[in-house]
Write a protein that holds these residues in place. Structure first.
Motif, mmCIF file in Angstrom:
data_model
loop_
_atom_site.group_PDB
_atom_site.id
_atom_site.type_symbol
_atom_site.label_atom_id
_atom_site.label_comp_id
_atom_site.label_asym_id
_atom_site.label_seq_id
_atom_site.Cartn_x
_atom_site.Cartn_y
_atom_site.Cartn_z
ATOM 1 N N PHE A 39 31.358 30.844 63.443
ATOM 2 C CA PHE A 39 32.824 30.799 63.469
ATOM 3 C C PHE A 39 33.415 31.342 62.180
ATOM 4 O O PHE A 39 34.387 32.103 62.202
ATOM 5 C CB PHE A 39 33.300 29.359 63.710
ATOM 6 C CG PHE A 39 34.793 29.240 63.738
ATOM 7 C CD1 PHE A 39 35.518 29.647 64.840
ATOM 8 C CD2 PHE A 39 35.462 28.722 62.642
ATOM 9 C CE1 PHE A 39 36.891 29.545 64.860
ATOM 10 C CE2 PHE A 39 36.840 28.617 62.645
ATOM 11 C CZ PHE A 39 37.560 29.021 63.753
ATOM 12 N N ALA A 40 32.838 30.981 61.043
ATOM 13 C CA ALA A 40 33.343 31.447 59.756
ATOM 14 C C ALA A 40 33.213 32.960 59.620
ATOM 15 O O ALA A 40 34.088 33.613 59.036
ATOM 16 C CB ALA A 40 32.599 30.745 58.620
ATOM 17 N N ALA A 41 32.154 33.525 60.159
ATOM 18 C CA ALA A 41 31.968 34.983 60.085
ATOM 19 C C ALA A 41 33.059 35.710 60.856
ATOM 20 O O ALA A 41 33.545 36.754 60.421
ATOM 21 C CB ALA A 41 30.596 35.372 60.625
ATOM 22 N N VAL A 42 33.467 35.158 61.978
ATOM 23 C CA VAL A 42 34.513 35.798 62.782
ATOM 24 C C VAL A 42 35.894 35.502 62.203
ATOM 25 O O VAL A 42 36.770 36.364 62.158
ATOM 26 C CB VAL A 42 34.420 35.331 64.256
ATOM 27 C CG1 VAL A 42 35.582 35.853 65.066
ATOM 28 C CG2 VAL A 42 33.113 35.785 64.861
ATOM 29 N N ALA A 43 36.104 34.266 61.731
ATOM 30 C CA ALA A 43 37.413 33.867 61.222
ATOM 31 C C ALA A 43 37.746 34.529 59.885
ATOM 32 O O ALA A 43 38.920 34.634 59.532
ATOM 33 C CB ALA A 43 37.474 32.349 61.087
ATOM 34 N N PRO A 49 32.488 44.465 60.916
ATOM 35 C CA PRO A 49 32.272 44.090 62.328
ATOM 36 C C PRO A 49 30.815 44.202 62.778
ATOM 37 O O PRO A 49 30.348 43.372 63.562
ATOM 38 C CB PRO A 49 33.153 45.065 63.101
ATOM 39 C CG PRO A 49 34.165 45.538 62.129
ATOM 40 C CD PRO A 49 33.524 45.487 60.779
ATOM 41 N N VAL A 50 30.097 45.185 62.283
ATOM 42 C CA VAL A 50 28.694 45.335 62.675
ATOM 43 C C VAL A 50 27.886 44.150 62.145
ATOM 44 O O VAL A 50 27.066 43.570 62.869
ATOM 45 C CB VAL A 50 28.123 46.676 62.149
ATOM 46 C CG1 VAL A 50 26.637 46.763 62.414
ATOM 47 C CG2 VAL A 50 28.857 47.840 62.771
ATOM 48 N N PHE A 51 28.144 43.765 60.891
ATOM 49 C CA PHE A 51 27.453 42.612 60.322
ATOM 50 C C PHE A 51 27.809 41.341 61.087
ATOM 51 O O PHE A 51 26.930 40.504 61.351
ATOM 52 C CB PHE A 51 27.823 42.457 58.840
ATOM 53 C CG PHE A 51 27.255 41.211 58.225
ATOM 54 C CD1 PHE A 51 25.909 41.137 57.902
ATOM 55 C CD2 PHE A 51 28.059 40.107 57.983
ATOM 56 C CE1 PHE A 51 25.374 39.990 57.345
ATOM 57 C CE2 PHE A 51 27.540 38.962 57.427
ATOM 58 C CZ PHE A 51 26.199 38.903 57.106
ATOM 59 N N ALA A 52 29.079 41.191 61.457
ATOM 60 C CA ALA A 52 29.511 39.995 62.194
ATOM 61 C C ALA A 52 28.808 39.904 63.544
ATOM 62 O O ALA A 52 28.361 38.823 63.946
ATOM 63 C CB ALA A 52 31.026 39.999 62.373
ATOM 64 N N VAL A 53 28.687 41.020 64.244
ATOM 65 C CA VAL A 53 28.020 41.019 65.559
ATOM 66 C C VAL A 53 26.542 40.685 65.400
ATOM 67 O O VAL A 53 25.997 39.876 66.166
ATOM 68 C CB VAL A 53 28.213 42.380 66.270
ATOM 69 C CG1 VAL A 53 27.307 42.496 67.477
ATOM 70 C CG2 VAL A 53 29.660 42.557 66.671
ATOM 71 N N ILE A 54 25.889 41.281 64.419
ATOM 72 C CA ILE A 54 24.470 40.990 64.196
ATOM 73 C C ILE A 54 24.283 39.521 63.824
ATOM 74 O O ILE A 54 23.384 38.852 64.340
ATOM 75 C CB ILE A 54 23.887 41.927 63.124
ATOM 76 C CG1 ILE A 54 23.822 43.355 63.656
ATOM 77 C CG2 ILE A 54 22.501 41.461 62.679
ATOM 78 C CD1 ILE A 54 23.458 44.389 62.618
ATOM 79 N N LEU A 55 25.155 38.993 62.956
ATOM 80 C CA LEU A 55 25.074 37.590 62.570
ATOM 81 C C LEU A 55 25.292 36.676 63.769
ATOM 82 O O LEU A 55 24.575 35.689 63.948
ATOM 83 C CB LEU A 55 26.093 37.273 61.472
ATOM 84 C CG LEU A 55 26.081 35.842 60.958
ATOM 85 C CD1 LEU A 55 24.784 35.564 60.205
ATOM 86 C CD2 LEU A 55 27.278 35.577 60.082
#
Length: 107
Positions: A39-43, A49-55
């Motif tokens: 949640f923190a990665a998206v918020a 965005p690529v790092f967020a999707v992989i995470l």
């Protein structure tokens, strides 16, 4: 840990280990922490965005193993058939997804 004694036919007592509630609380906290990290990665908003999707995918994969291993008790003995059927289902679903994507992007 709580232990229960079982008597065999030959009179030898053996202890059977049981999972206590502390392990369930620990796994629940681990699941909550994994969810909060995702949640923190998206918020955060300013994360690549690529790092967020992989995470998110890594956190989801860890969540799946935690959920199946501890809440569905697939880590215990005698659960090989459900594991085999789940792996077969994942294989079939993955094949269908790959085929559908290939079909959509076919020129």
């Amino acid at each position: 840990m709580a232990a229960e004694q079982h008597t065999r036919d030959n009179g030898v007592k053996r202890r059977h280990r049981q999972e206590g509630p502390q392990k369930h609380v620990m796994i629940f906290v681990l699941s909550a922490v994994l969810t909060l990290i995702a949640f923190a990665a998206v918020a955060a908003g300013d994360v690549n965005p690529v790092f967020a999707v992989i995470l998110l995918l890594v956190m989801a994969l860890i969540q799946v193993f935690v959920q199946m291993g501890f809440w569905m008790h697939l880590k215990d003995k005698g659960h090989m058939m459900p594991i085999i059927f789940m792996l077969g289902g994942f294989l079939i679903a993955g094949t269908c997804i790959i085929m559908a994507l290939y079909w959509v992007w076919w020129d």
